[in-house]
Design an enzyme around this catalytic site. Structure first.
Site, PDB file in Angstrom:
ATOM      1  N   CYS A 141       0.826  -1.218   0.000  1.00 59.78           N
ATOM      2  CA  CYS A 141       0.000   0.000   0.000  1.00 59.78           C
ATOM      3  C   CYS A 141       0.859   1.266   0.000  1.00 59.78           C
ATOM      4  O   CYS A 141       0.667   2.173  -0.819  1.00 59.78           O
ATOM      5  CB  CYS A 141      -0.943  -0.012   1.200  1.00 59.78           C
ATOM      6  N   HIS A 220      -2.534   5.412   6.396  1.00 65.06           N
ATOM      7  CA  HIS A 220      -1.159   5.884   6.554  1.00 65.06           C
ATOM      8  C   HIS A 220      -1.108   7.349   6.104  1.00 65.06           C
ATOM      9  O   HIS A 220      -1.924   7.784   5.280  1.00 65.06           O
ATOM     10  CB  HIS A 220      -0.196   5.121   5.644  1.00 65.06           C
TER      11      HIS A 220
END
Ligand code: NAD
Length: 339
Positions: A141, A220
């Site tokens: 990711c 994130h």
């Protein structure tokens, strides 16, 4: 004939990839695999996905729970042209000999080492490298987020050097056994594993990464400082460049998106499946240019950002689209990512 896709591992990534495959005009989902009966197995069956038993799981345990299964993964593999491995970190490599014995092409995820595949992949960055390949690894990711941004910045302005601080989520929302629940954990290795991973896509990218883990499950956040070779006149040019590129979402300052909680609230309000956000998220007021020094924040939804990349990887491996732009156009239309 549509490409026949099996998904081995029906967790965070696998269930999203399965849903995405089922929406593609040139692919058919021939099965998904779980090891144990669970609410996720039940949902797979309720959705009409052919369900198979993987790992050391037992067919009779599923039947005892009232969940219909069609057999073991060996049977699933016989029906497929390609398997998307979405088993936990490092388990894909263990599964690889099984895929080879079944003469299947295979896609692996970012939790595997790069040598599991012929090429590490990101659709915007290196789609042609996966054309016709048998083993492709969709990068993690965080690396997907970096590779997308690098595709824009390298092509338009050139990158002299790039430093990213990754503020990493501690766990996915459904993960109850990971932490920290209170505390900030620095990764003492510099660069963190993300810079070398980004270089599996762009070998000459002058990037270094540092990482800390914080107690959140939402997304994130990357804090980027890039020295550009050919800087544009203003930050607005950079914002426009991201806006013109698929798989970027730029929030305007008047939208009052203070951080990741509102990003995902926005995704839920848009009624996207599971409230996912598959695009890199930037803030207009978070992009700053000072001469050649570009600073910007981007948020990455770890659970979903790699999903469209898995779809494009399948298209490349079977030569279903000649270039990244044409594959991305189909993927983004079917997944509701075109604005
Ligand atoms: P997960 O734990 O949510 O799902 C893995 C699934 O595989 C589970 O349902 C598990 O029951 C199943 N499984 C375990 N052993 C199996 C076997 N032998 N056969 C079939 N199924 C088996 O994991 P995840 O988060 O979906 O991660 C999968 C991969 O995707 C990893 O490589 C990970 O690094 C990568 N990835 C994860 C994220 C994320 O944030 N979750 C983001 C990008 C990439």
């Amino acid at each position: 004939m549509p490409v026949r896709v099996a998904v081995n591992g029906f967790g965070t990534i696998g269930k999203r990839v399965a849903d995405a495959v089922s929406k593609q005009p040139d692919m058919v989902l021939v099965g998904v695999a779980k090891t144990r009966p669970s609410f996720e197995a039940r949902i797979a069956a309720e959705r009409g996905y052919p369900l198979f038993v993987g790992g050391d799981g037992r067919v009779e345990d599923f039947r005892a729970a009232g969940i219909t299964v069609e057999g073991t993964t060996d049977e699933m593999f016989k029906r497929a042209d390609v398997v998307v491995d979405a088993t936990p970190d490092k388990m894909g490599k263990e599964q690889a000999p099984r895929y080879e014995r079944a003469h299947l092409k295979a896609i692996y995820q970012g939790g595997e080492k790069p040598d599991v595949a012929e090429v590490s992949f990101n659709a915007l960055a290196n789609y042609p490298a996966a054309l016709g390949k048998s083993r492709v690894r969709v990068v993690s990711c965080n690396t997907t987020g970096i590779a997308r941004a690098a595709s824009v910045l390298r092509a338009r302005y050139g990158v002299e050097r790039w430093e990213v601080t990754l503020i990493r989520r501690a766990a996915d929302p459904a993960e109850t056994r990971k932490g920290p629940v209170n505390g900030i954990l620095p990764t003492f290795q510099i660069p963190s594993h993300h810079a070398p991973d980004a270089q599996t896509i762009f070998p000459d990218l002058p990037i270094t990464t540092t990482a800390v883990v914080v107690p959140t499950t939402l997304m994130h956040l990357h804090v980027n400082h890039v020295r550009l070779r050919r800087p544009p006149a203003s930050a607005s040019d950079v914002i426009a460049a991201f806006q013109e590129t698929p798989r970027f979402h730029i929030f305007r300052s008047w939208e009052r998106v203070e951080g990741t909680p509102q990003v995902l609230e926005f995704a839920r309000d848009q009624l996207t499946p599971r409230g996912d956000m598959m695009k890199n998220v930037l803030w207009e007021n978070g992009v700053h240019l000072d001469g050649a020094d570009l600073r910007f924040f981007q948020a990455i939804h770890q659970e979903s950002i790699v999903v469209p990349e898995n779809i494009d990887a399948i298209r490349a491996m079977f030569n279903l689209a000649p270039d990244g732009d044409s594959s991305i156009a189909v993927t983004d239309m079917t997944l509701g990512l075109r604005s």
